[in-house]
Design an enzyme around this catalytic site. Structure first.
Site, PDB file in Angstrom:
ATOM      1  N   HIS A   1     -28.711  28.853   2.097  1.00  7.33           N
ATOM      2  CA  HIS A   1     -28.062  28.937   0.788  1.00  7.33           C
ATOM      3  C   HIS A   1     -28.703  30.028  -0.077  1.00  7.33           C
ATOM      4  CE1 HIS A   1     -28.046  27.556  -3.508  1.00  7.33           C
ATOM      5  NE2 HIS A   1     -26.744  27.578  -3.268  1.00  7.33           N
TER       6      HIS A   1
ATOM      7  N   GLU B   1     -27.445  33.300   1.063  1.00  7.92           N
ATOM      8  CA  GLU B   1     -26.077  33.491   0.541  1.00  7.92           C
ATOM      9  C   GLU B   1     -26.142  34.125  -0.860  1.00  7.92           C
ATOM     10  OE1 GLU B   1     -23.762  31.243  -2.407  1.00  7.92           O
ATOM     11  OE2 GLU B   1     -23.886  29.809  -0.763  1.00  7.92           O
ATOM     12  N   HIS B   2     -26.988  33.550  -1.739  1.00  7.63           N
ATOM     13  CA  HIS B   2     -27.136  34.121  -3.083  1.00  7.63           C
ATOM     14  C   HIS B   2     -27.586  35.578  -3.021  1.00  7.63           C
ATOM     15  CE1 HIS B   2     -27.278  30.867  -6.351  1.00  7.63           C
ATOM     16  NE2 HIS B   2     -26.772  30.268  -5.290  1.00  7.63           N
TER      17      HIS B   2
ATOM     18  N   GLU C   1     -29.652  25.494 -10.291  1.00  8.37           N
ATOM     19  CA  GLU C   1     -28.539  24.952  -9.514  1.00  8.37           C
ATOM     20  C   GLU C   1     -28.940  23.592  -8.920  1.00  8.37           C
ATOM     21  OE1 GLU C   1     -27.091  27.465  -6.334  1.00  8.37           O
ATOM     22  OE2 GLU C   1     -25.447  26.096  -5.878  1.00  8.37           O
TER      23      GLU C   1
END
Lengths: 433, 434
Positions: free
Chosen positions: A75, A78-79, A151
């Site tokens: 993840h 991905e960012h 997040e």
């Protein structure tokens, strides 16, 4: 029905609903699929890698070196893909051409996407380019930690998310499906640029990736454009990736977990985990459909059991049950808000194994699944989501209707008999603080 | 062949009407009906309970199980009956989506099925002794109470609701769509029945049909529908949100892991004002996109938040800004937000920001055509505001907006309230993650 259009492109057709999908595997190993939706204003494109939160231990291709990386790194990566060398980010490139871009990571895949109503060619080039251009520095990695920490904290305040997360940790001992996709505040703090590069080089090779485009498009032109972009890049061939998953015991790690939070009423979720298996492709998809039909038949809104629980005030209309599976795991979850979690649990444990499902129930559920399948073509985002979900599990969207039709009541009973053993069941509860 | 907003046929007068949007794009048929019920202090829970009860059972399908089985027989058609809010109106919605019969065995007439289903659920509820079934009423009353209590579960929505309450400061648009716990506890079968009678007799009613249908068939169906025969109250046009000019700051403390900062601004402009397109550009540049000032500065540069946005309530003329932050970063986040709002007032807007925002908005507006829900939402909003550009007309208007127009709008925007949801732990700045 399959037919060959030119040497490499395979067209799969579903004439009843007037839909077709074009598949091709390019020399680089990248697979591409296009599903034209004439009349739609928007085009939606995804570029996905078969790499998700569960892939946290693997052998670096071409070596015998095993690595274990921090939880949540897929993840995080991905960012970071949105960062460009020399500053600026990819959002600006899409912004210039009016596209809306985003990305998401789940257990098994990472997907980059955009939707646009103009400049498809330009936007597709941006997508194909940025996903192949990593740029990680000490500074830009440090900066991202603050953002991702927020997040994670946002999810920590969501009771439904905690409920599910706690259940997964109770169901599984070692399979990384037990971990939050985002990792934890602590685990992401340890991520370094070199970790990101190792993961990037292993999993973002074209042979591990898939491009999907849907909207009012010409399939040949899209495929040509992707092929040209791949040719420009000239990726070296890569050995198959060896993913390392620890063996998972049959029984659950904890049969019951409770967590206190500021909620109005308790939240309840029950989980059932599959015994270890190696289902893939159509067999895996069939299993997912059997699971859906069984749960809807047993506790779906049209069931007598749902009516009984609802009228007793034990559940509300957000109560739901579903089964999901990947190549290394499979589990069901069911639950929702309830004033009496212990009583609901007792009623469920008592009834689920023996509640009758009739042939008529099954026929109605099959109708419903068939209707929902056609309804998928309504939303190109949902269509892309389901397509990508299936691609990395080795099946295809168009397999769905025939599989639905093939399912018999015996399939549901066999599934139930193996799926509901008490030692494979766990319960997660959020209680008001 | 693209359909535009101009593709919507139909009419709305004397407080009732219908719209039809024929398109071959969709494989489903959507039949939606809405009652608009003014939000009134002490009354919102009564309205909220009506769709919850109607959804449960009708005269043809007299238990929830039979209603659900009917939907499954219609190849998994979906039906939702729920309560929403738009401006100062409670929106009671009844939404049916089914696969177009062309794609199903036996080719059922899904338009007729959908219209029939929604009418049945709205107008022919299961009744006992001339009223709603008392058992259903009692069950749904308990569930509504629990639903109101559960509003604290979703922290993001909770913070937004609190901001709107603070902004409204007693004005009707601040009333929660579900009403209050006290109201819900005092609901009586008779009271809710009266509300239902009033809805049928007086409240504005509007229908939408979206999908591959013959508009004439839709017209015939509505010409024959008895609920379209009697005039209803006409729909009061919304006026823009009038701030109390208190510039209040309200802080709530709860056991949370993340702080939520939300700000409310009065713009004085609603969708039918000439400056509306400039306002839409303004909000987009400030916080509508990943290239916008708030995302770039709060998230990308300062690393304070995962999300940071500005959005517009076009019915009220109200702009809301929000971000999820560390508790100790409240002042830092406010500084950045105020600074960005101020920069826009001073005209610090680049050509790229203008261009990217226009492209992004154009994309969003054009994409509305791909979703039945958004086609309907757009039309409903226009109905409430009493006009204003939408679709290609709005895109055209946006493309003519100049930087000077945006700055003019920027200069009339005023902060009215700041809300912060933060931790209840004294001295806590970083909570322990689990």
């Amino acid at each position: 029905m399959m037919q060959r259009r030119e040497p490499e492109t395979v067209i799969q057709e579903h004439a009843d609903i007037d839909e077709r999908i074009y598949h091709v595997r390019l020399d680089s190993g990248l697979s591409v699929a296009v599903l034209p939706r004439p009349g739609f204003t928007k085009t939606y494109a995804t570029y996905a890698t078969h790499y998700g939160s569960i892939d946290n231990a693997f052998k670096v291709p071409g070596t015998n070196q095993s690595v274990t990386v921090p939880d949540g790194i897929a993840h995080f990566l991905e960012h970071k893909m949105f960062e460009k060398e020399g500053g600026g980010d990819v959002f600006d490139d899409f912004g210039r051409y009016g596209a809306s871009s985003n990305a998401y990571t789940d257990y098994v895949s990472t997907t980059f996407l955009f939707s646009t109503t103009s400049y498809l060619h330009e936007n597709l080039d941006i997508l194909l380019d940025f996903v192949q251009r990593p740029y990680f520095t000490e500074e830009n990695v440090a900066k991202e930690k603050g953002i991702i920490e927020q997040e994670i904290r946002m999810y920590l305040d969501m009771p439904g998310d905690r409920l599910h997360s706690n259940l997964m940790k109770a169901l599984y001992h070692r399979n990384p499906v037990r971990l939050d996709v985002t990792g934890s505040v602590e685990s992401i703090r340890t991520i370094r640029p070199e970790d990101l590069y190792v993961c990037y080089r292993t999993f973002y090779h074209p042979s591990n990736m898939h491009v999907f485009v849907t909207g009012d498009v010409d399939a040949d032109r899209v495929i040509d454009q992707v092929a040209e972009a791949q040719a420009r890049r000239a990726a070296q061939p890569q050995q198959p990736i060896e993913r390392l998953y620890p063996p998972e015991p049959l029984d659950v790690r904890e049969s019951r977990v409770e967590h206190r939070m500021q909620v109005a009423a308790p939240l309840f979720m029950m989980g059932f985990k599959d015994e270890p298996n190696h289902f893939t492709g159509q067999e895996l998809l069939r299993r997912e459909i059997v699971g859906a039909l069984m749960w809807n038949g047993l506790v779906g809104r049209s069931s007598a059991f749902f009516a009984q629980l609802y009228e007793q005030g034990l559940i509300n209309n957000r109560f739901q049950a579903h089964y999901t599976a990947g190549l290394t795991y499979g589990f069901s979850v069911l639950g929702g808000e309830t004033p009496e979690p212990e009583r609901l649990e007792a009623v469920l444990r008592d009834a689920l194994g023996t509640l009758p499902i009739s042939r008529q129930d099954l026929e109605r559920q099959k109708r419903r699944e068939l209707g929902e399948y056609v309804g998928l073509f309504q939303s190109i985002e949902e269509l892309a989501y389901v397509h990508n979900h299936l691609v990395f599990r080795g099946s295809s969207l168009f397999d769905i209707p025939d599989l639905i039709r093939s399912i018999r009541i015996e399939d549901l009973e066999e599934f139930r008999a193996r799926h509901m053993s008490p030692s494979q069941t766990a319960v997660s509860v959020i209680v008001p603080a | 062949m693209a359909q535009s907003a101009a593709g919507v046929g139909g009419h709305f007068e004397h407080g009732r009407g219908w719209y039809c949007y024929p398109t071959k794009r969709f494989k489903t048929l959507s039949v939606y009906a809405y009652w608009l019920n003014p939000l009134m202090p002490g009354k919102a829970s009564q309205g909220a309970l009506v769709p919850q009860i109607l959804r449960r059972a009708s005269q043809s399908w007299d238990s929830t199980m039979l209603v659900e089985r009917r939907l499954e027989e219609l190849y998994g058609a979906s039906f939702r009956a729920e309560v929403g809010k738009i401006g100062d109106q409670q929106l009671l919605s009844f939404q049916f989506d089914g696969v177009n019969g062309r794609f199903l065995p036996g080719r059922p007439d899904m338009l007729a099925e959908g219209l029939n289903f929604v009418q049945e659920m709205m107008y022919r509820p299961r009744m006992v002794d001339g009223r709603f079934d008392a058992e259903i009423f009692a069950q749904e009353k308990v569930l509504l109470r629990r639903q109101i209590q559960a509003l604290i579960n979703d922290k993001g929505q909770y913070a937004l609701n609190r901001l709107v309450e603070v902004l409204a400061d007693g004005q009707r648009f601040g009333i929660n769509r579900l009403g209050t716990l006290e109201e819900a506890e005092q609901l009586t079968l008779e009271g809710v029945w009266q509300t239902y009678a009033e809805l049928q007799k007086r409240r504005p009613l509007v229908w939408f049909v979206v999908g591959d249908v013959d508009p004439e068939a839709v017209q015939r169906a509505f010409a024959a529908a008895s609920e379209m025969a009697e005039p209803q109250e006409s729909l009061a046009t919304m006026t823009t949100f009038r701030p109390r000019d208190q510039a209040r700051t309200v802080i709530d403390h709860q056991p949370v892991q993340q702080g939520k900062v939300n700000l409310g601004y009065a713009t004085g402009i609603t969708a039918k004002d000439p400056d509306y397109p400039a306002l839409v550009m303004y909000v987009g540049i400030l916080g509508g996109f990943p290239h916008s000032k708030l995302f770039m500065n709060v998230r990308e540069k300062a690393s304070l938040a995962y999300y940071a946005y500005a959005r517009l309530d076009a019915v009220l003329g109200l702009m809301m800004v929000g971000a999820g932050i560390e508790f100790g970063d409240f002042d830092a986040a406010l500084d950045i937000i105020h600074q960005q709002v101020e920069l826009m007032r001073q005209g610090a807007i680049s050509d790229d920001e203008m261009q990217f925002t226009l492209s992004g908005l154009t994309n969003e507006i054009r994409a509305e055509n791909d979703s039945p829900g958004r086609i309907v939402g757009r039309q409903l909003e226009r109905l409430l505001v009493g006009g204003g550009p939408s679709g290609p007309e709005l895109i055209e208007a946006l493309s003519k907006v100049t930087k000077e127009d945006v700055v003019r709008v920027a200069q009339q925007i005023r902060l009215d309230a700041t809300y912060f949801l933060t931790t209840d732990q004294a001295g806590e700045s970083v909570g322990a993650a689990q």
